[in-house]
Design an enzyme around this catalytic site. Structure first.
Site, PDB file in Angstrom:
ATOM      1  N   GLU A  79      15.320  27.935  37.478  1.00 12.47           N
ATOM      2  CA  GLU A  79      16.129  26.869  38.069  1.00 12.47           C
ATOM      3  C   GLU A  79      16.339  27.069  39.563  1.00 12.47           C
ATOM      4  O   GLU A  79      16.367  26.107  40.336  1.00 12.47           O
ATOM      5  CB  GLU A  79      17.478  26.785  37.355  1.00 12.47           C
ATOM      6  N   HIS A  93      25.077  25.104  25.586  1.00  7.17           N
ATOM      7  CA  HIS A  93      24.428  23.792  25.657  1.00  7.17           C
ATOM      8  C   HIS A  93      25.452  22.660  25.658  1.00  7.17           C
ATOM      9  O   HIS A  93      25.128  21.526  25.281  1.00  7.17           O
ATOM     10  CB  HIS A  93      23.457  23.591  24.491  1.00  7.17           C
TER      11      HIS A  93
END
Length: 337
Positions: free
Chosen positions: A60, A129
């Site tokens: 990322e 998540h």
């Protein structure tokens, strides 16, 4: 006009912008050949080629850093962070580089990049998540933060975000990718096709950033929400019978303070709802703004309905998740005060 889910509306926005502007491209983990884990970028690589829609390594920090360089060079990258929970390695690039580029270069360079990230709970995703890190971005000067709540808004807001000349954090409430959610997890799920905001033009259109939407007019209390919580707040108002005015903020920064003030001055009461943890959540900023602008009009203390100050739980998700009963309790507290 077509009936679309939020996923399809986002895909349509990307398709429109990639067709209109050759400088627009998109990349991220599984974004290219596979079309993204949620299929938001499906078919884009086939249509526009692997140079404009491609897969990135699981990195990322690298994804964001490359996007900053592309944006400074003159491209308009749209990157996908697969889940908002994974954005932390990218945070330094977004804060130290993207958000500061215009300022530190005295306007010689800008960073017209858009960072898409699915966020929020209600999917049994657990602590890695389900996070809602929007307040980490609204605190940063130089970033704009956008959260849609319907397919129609998602497409129009994403197009506006891509056309911005400064970086935009575009957070997508994944619980409502395929249909609105009223917060009652034990009830049958309704698809977007039964919702009027699923009627989405197939062509180009924009919704301006920084403009809220009153999704339910009312006189008794103002409820401020965004993302999934817009639908939960509307359900709470309807279940309770309270004449609540529900405002979908759409854009957290810049926030539409004029619409908020006009509503609170009318109702004299305010409830703020978000999924993120309570302490230093975006609701605290909203509460401060309402207090500063509407102090003499308030008839009761401002109430916040939020997630709790814990990691997002898996087994106790519906105790953590703001549900209609919790919102109704807050609305009755301010109305009865």
């Amino acid at each position: 006009m077509a009936t679309m889910t939020m996923i399809q509306a986002l895909n349509s926005a990307l398709d429109n912008m990639m067709e209109r502007d050759p400088n627009v491209l998109t990349f991220g983990e599984d974004v290219g050949y596979f079309g993204g884990v949620f299929k938001v970028t499906e078919h884009l690589q086939k249509k526009y080629g692997a140079k404009r829609c491609f897969d990135a390594p699981i990195n990322e920090n690298g994804i964001a850093g490359v996007a900053v360089g592309m944006a400074a060079y003159g491209l308009r990258p749209v990157i996908e962070i697969q889940f908002a929970d994974y954005m932390y390695p990218a945070y330094d690039q977004l804060v130290s580089e993207a958000a500061r580029l215009r300022y530190r270069s005295a306007g010689d360079f800008t960073a017209p990049l858009t960072v898409r990230m699915p966020y929020g709970g209600g999917i049994r995703g657990g602590q890695t998540h389900s996070q809602s890190p929007e307040a980490l971005f609204t605190h940063v000067a130089g970033l704009k933060t956008v959260i849609p709540s319907t397919p129609y808004d998602a497409k129009g807001l994403l197009i506006s975000a891509i056309e911005e000349d400064d970086p935009v954090i575009f957070m997508e409430p994944k619980r409502i990718y395929n249909g609105p959610f009223d917060g009652f997890h034990d009830r049958q799920v309704s698809p977007w096709s039964k919702h009027p905001a699923s009627d989405v033009p197939e062509g180009y259109y924009k919704i301006p950033l920084g403009k809220a939407n009153i999704v339910r007019p009312g006189e008794a209390v103002t409820v401020l929400a965004y993302g999934t919580m817009v639908h939960v707040a509307k359900a709470a108002a309807e279940e309770s019978g309270i004449d609540a005015e529900v405002i979908d903020l759409r854009t957290l920064l810049p926030v539409d303070i004029d619409t908020i003030v006009a509503s609170v001055e009318k109702t004299g009461r305010c409830v703020i709802v978000h999924e993120a943890t309570r302490t230093s959540g975006y609701g605290a900023e909203l509460s401060a703004l309402v207090q500063e602008h509407c102090f003499y009009k308030l008839e009761a203390p401002i109430q916040r309905v939020t997630g709790y100050d814990t990691p997002y739980p898996h087994s106790l998700e519906w105790e953590y998740f703001p549900t209609p009963p919790r919102i109704i309790k807050a609305m009755r507290a301010v109305v009865d005060a």
